[in-house]
Design a protein around this motif. Sequence first.
Motif, PDB file in Angstrom:
ATOM      1  N   UNK A  37      -7.577  53.033   8.533  1.00 29.08           N
ATOM      2  CA  UNK A  37      -6.201  53.428   8.276  1.00 29.08           C
ATOM      3  C   UNK A  37      -5.979  54.888   8.685  1.00 29.08           C
ATOM      4  N   UNK A  38      -6.877  55.740   8.226  1.00 23.70           N
ATOM      5  CA  UNK A  38      -6.855  57.161   8.614  1.00 23.70           C
ATOM      6  C   UNK A  38      -8.303  57.591   8.801  1.00 23.70           C
ATOM      7  N   UNK A  39      -8.530  58.864   9.131  1.00 25.30           N
ATOM      8  CA  UNK A  39      -9.903  59.352   9.297  1.00 25.30           C
ATOM      9  C   UNK A  39     -10.709  59.267   8.007  1.00 25.30           C
ATOM     10  N   UNK A  40     -10.056  59.282   6.872  1.00 22.59           N
ATOM     11  CA  UNK A  40     -10.772  59.235   5.592  1.00 22.59           C
ATOM     12  C   UNK A  40     -10.571  57.922   4.838  1.00 22.59           C
ATOM     13  N   UNK A  41      -9.754  57.017   5.338  1.00 24.01           N
ATOM     14  CA  UNK A  41      -9.499  55.728   4.670  1.00 24.01           C
ATOM     15  C   UNK A  41      -9.905  54.579   5.590  1.00 24.01           C
TER      16      UNK A  41
END
Length: 80
Positions: free
Chosen positions: A59-63
């Motif tokens: 989803x994102x760089x951390x998710x």
Amino acid sequence: MQEEIAREISEKLRVQLTDLNLYPLPNGRTFAGGRAEFISSVSNATDEDFAPFRVDQRFTDSDNFFARYSFDDAERALPN
């Protein structure tokens, strides 16, 4: 020197005789020249259903999301 040669020959003969035990004895007709037949009926039935499933989602760089599902319904019938 002769003892060493005799030990080496003895060891090679032992290995060859051990290997012969891996072969089944004949159970069928006997032919000339020391030959005979081995008769066997082999059944190796298998019914296998396999369903792997995998999902990777960033989803994102951390998710991140990851899921895996495996299913295997195997049957095997061996002779009695």
